[in-house]
Scaffold this active site. Structure first.
Site, PDB file in Angstrom:
ATOM      1  N   GLU A  48      -2.909  -4.170  -3.276  1.00  9.86           N
ATOM      2  CA  GLU A  48      -2.183  -5.264  -2.630  1.00  9.86           C
ATOM      3  C   GLU A  48      -0.794  -5.339  -3.232  1.00  9.86           C
ATOM      4  O   GLU A  48      -0.640  -5.521  -4.438  1.00  9.86           O
ATOM      5  CB  GLU A  48      -2.918  -6.591  -2.824  1.00  9.86           C
ATOM      6  CG  GLU A  48      -4.075  -6.777  -1.869  1.00  9.86           C
ATOM      7  CD  GLU A  48      -3.663  -6.684  -0.387  1.00  9.86           C
ATOM      8  OE1 GLU A  48      -2.533  -7.113  -0.040  1.00  9.86           O
ATOM      9  OE2 GLU A  48      -4.459  -6.165   0.403  1.00  9.86           O
ATOM     10  N   CYS A  79       0.135   4.121   0.012  1.00  9.78           N
ATOM     11  CA  CYS A  79      -0.089   2.830   0.667  1.00  9.78           C
ATOM     12  C   CYS A  79       0.706   1.709  -0.028  1.00  9.78           C
ATOM     13  O   CYS A  79       1.926   1.727   0.045  1.00  9.78           O
ATOM     14  CB  CYS A  79      -1.588   2.546   0.758  1.00  9.78           C
ATOM     15  SG  CYS A  79      -1.966   1.365   2.059  1.00  9.78           S
ATOM     16  N   ARG A  99       5.064  -3.864   5.784  1.00  6.14           N
ATOM     17  CA  ARG A  99       3.668  -4.077   5.361  1.00  6.14           C
ATOM     18  C   ARG A  99       2.768  -4.279   6.580  1.00  6.14           C
ATOM     19  O   ARG A  99       3.186  -4.867   7.566  1.00  6.14           O
ATOM     20  CB  ARG A  99       3.551  -5.335   4.503  1.00  6.14           C
ATOM     21  CG  ARG A  99       4.182  -5.208   3.146  1.00  6.14           C
ATOM     22  CD  ARG A  99       3.907  -6.466   2.331  1.00  6.14           C
ATOM     23  NE  ARG A  99       2.478  -6.615   2.064  1.00  6.14           N
ATOM     24  CZ  ARG A  99       1.925  -7.713   1.589  1.00  6.14           C
ATOM     25  NH1 ARG A  99       2.662  -8.790   1.340  1.00  6.14           N
ATOM     26  NH2 ARG A  99       0.632  -7.772   1.365  1.00  6.14           N
ATOM     27  N   ILE A 127      -5.513   2.236   5.666  1.00  2.62           N
ATOM     28  CA  ILE A 127      -6.164   0.932   5.461  1.00  2.62           C
ATOM     29  C   ILE A 127      -5.083  -0.137   5.367  1.00  2.62           C
ATOM     30  O   ILE A 127      -4.354  -0.198   4.379  1.00  2.62           O
ATOM     31  CB  ILE A 127      -7.029   0.933   4.181  1.00  2.62           C
ATOM     32  CG1 ILE A 127      -8.053   2.072   4.232  1.00  2.62           C
ATOM     33  CG2 ILE A 127      -7.732  -0.417   4.007  1.00  2.62           C
ATOM     34  CD1 ILE A 127      -8.805   2.298   2.929  1.00  2.62           C
ATOM     35  N   ARG A 128      -4.971  -0.941   6.391  1.00  2.00           N
ATOM     36  CA  ARG A 128      -3.928  -1.980   6.457  1.00  2.00           C
ATOM     37  C   ARG A 128      -2.592  -1.392   5.941  1.00  2.00           C
ATOM     38  O   ARG A 128      -1.943  -1.932   5.061  1.00  2.00           O
ATOM     39  CB  ARG A 128      -4.343  -3.213   5.649  1.00  2.00           C
ATOM     40  CG  ARG A 128      -5.529  -3.938   6.292  1.00  2.00           C
ATOM     41  CD  ARG A 128      -6.011  -5.108   5.456  1.00  2.00           C
ATOM     42  NE  ARG A 128      -6.465  -4.653   4.153  1.00  2.00           N
ATOM     43  CZ  ARG A 128      -5.901  -4.952   2.999  1.00  2.00           C
ATOM     44  NH1 ARG A 128      -4.873  -5.756   2.948  1.00  2.00           N
ATOM     45  NH2 ARG A 128      -6.379  -4.476   1.883  1.00  2.00           N
ATOM     46  N   HIS A 163      -4.285   7.050   2.378  1.00  2.00           N
ATOM     47  CA  HIS A 163      -5.027   7.188   1.120  1.00  2.00           C
ATOM     48  C   HIS A 163      -5.497   8.622   0.922  1.00  2.00           C
ATOM     49  O   HIS A 163      -6.651   8.945   1.229  1.00  2.00           O
ATOM     50  CB  HIS A 163      -6.229   6.233   1.116  1.00  2.00           C
ATOM     51  CG  HIS A 163      -5.847   4.810   0.927  1.00  2.00           C
ATOM     52  ND1 HIS A 163      -5.814   4.192  -0.316  1.00  2.00           N
ATOM     53  CD2 HIS A 163      -5.435   3.889   1.810  1.00  2.00           C
ATOM     54  CE1 HIS A 163      -5.418   2.955  -0.174  1.00  2.00           C
ATOM     55  NE2 HIS A 163      -5.175   2.719   1.105  1.00  2.00           N
ATOM     56  N   GLU A 165      -6.429  10.063  -1.582  1.00  2.00           N
ATOM     57  CA  GLU A 165      -7.511  10.154  -2.584  1.00  2.00           C
ATOM     58  C   GLU A 165      -8.879   9.937  -1.940  1.00  2.00           C
ATOM     59  O   GLU A 165      -9.906  10.121  -2.587  1.00  2.00           O
ATOM     60  CB  GLU A 165      -7.266   9.153  -3.728  1.00  2.00           C
ATOM     61  CG  GLU A 165      -7.593   7.689  -3.446  1.00  2.00           C
ATOM     62  CD  GLU A 165      -6.541   6.951  -2.596  1.00  2.00           C
ATOM     63  OE1 GLU A 165      -5.656   7.606  -1.992  1.00  2.00           O
ATOM     64  OE2 GLU A 165      -6.626   5.707  -2.542  1.00  2.00           O
TER      65      GLU A 165
HETATM   66  N1  GLN Z   1      -1.830  -4.105   3.087  1.00  2.00           N
HETATM   67  C1  GLN Z   1      -1.578  -3.855   1.692  1.00  2.00           C
HETATM   68  C2  GLN Z   1      -0.264  -4.483   1.262  1.00  2.00           C
HETATM   69  O1  GLN Z   1       0.583  -4.704   2.068  1.00  2.00           O
HETATM   70  C3  GLN Z   1      -1.582  -2.384   1.386  1.00  2.00           C
HETATM   71  C4  GLN Z   1      -2.939  -1.845   1.697  1.00  2.00           C
HETATM   72  C5  GLN Z   1      -3.332  -0.633   0.890  1.00  2.00           C
HETATM   73  O2  GLN Z   1      -2.715  -0.304  -0.125  1.00  2.00           O
HETATM   74  N2  GLN Z   1      -4.410  -0.040   1.307  1.00  2.00           N
HETATM   75  O3  GLN Z   1      -0.097  -4.741   0.117  1.00  2.00           O
END
Ligand code: GLN
Length: 179
Positions: A48, A79, A99, A127-128, A163, A165
């Site tokens: 995050e 990410c 983001r 992922i997001r 990601h 990994e």
């Molecule tokens: N949505 C997260 C952010 O904005 C990042 C998500 C992630 O690292 N998988 O901080």
């Protein structure tokens, strides 16, 4: 054995450490500036971005991280790690990121990326994820989704919105370890 740091303020340390171990590198948790001593490379993982950014400030890591990148040490941001490297955070990459650019939970997805000059498509887990909204001339775009850059490189710094990994495709970690 190359020694690769993984920022362990917040976010995913273990998955990166096991990919690195599989490539014959040692992984070290980075929590304080002293942990950056002697590293051959650094991963800034996903997580995050807000707590990660606060943690970097709290631990006094922002300036040492900038110095590490400026010294030519290879850095891989994934990410939220891409967000940490952008103009609004560490300012190490000449990019602006957006983001949760694909939407929130609903837009976690996997896709095959066309990776410029890296020999064949790459399976990527988003992922997001952020994307790169805008970038300077010195930034090379390695892959895009829907016309938005999701993998970029500027000299010794590479950042991806997904990601690597988690997919079993270790090409980005190999770049880090070999460099
Ligand atoms: N949505 C997260 C952010 O904005 C990042 C998500 C992630 O690292 N998988 O901080």
């Amino acid at each position: 054995m190359p020694l690769i740091g993984v920022l362990a303020i917040q976010g995913g340390f273990e998955a990166h450490a096991s990919v690195l171990a599989g490539l014959g590198a040692d992984a070290r948790r980075v929590r304080t500036p002293a942990d950056l001593e002697g590293l051959d490379g650094l991963v800034i993982p996903g997580g995050e971005s807000t707590p990660m950014s606060l943690g970097i400030e709290r631990e006094g890591l922002a300036e040492p991280l900038r110095e590490l990148a400026a010294a030519g040490t290879p850095v891989l941001g994934t990410c939220a790690g891409l967000i940490m490297l952008d103009r609004d955070h560490l300012g190490v990459l000449d990019v602006s990121s957006r983001r949760n650019a694909f939407g929130r939970q609903v837009r976690s997805f996997e896709t095959d990326l066309d990776l410029n000059g890296a020999g064949g498509p790459m399976r990527a887990v988003f992922i997001r994820a952020p994307w790169v909204e805008e970038h300077g001339d010195g930034v090379e775009v390695l892959a895009e989704v829907e016309g938005h850059p999701v993998a970029v490189r500027q000299g010794n710094v590479t950042a991806v919105a997904f990601h690597p990994e988690l997919s079993g495709d270790t090409r980005f970690h190999e770049w880090l370890v070999k460099r």
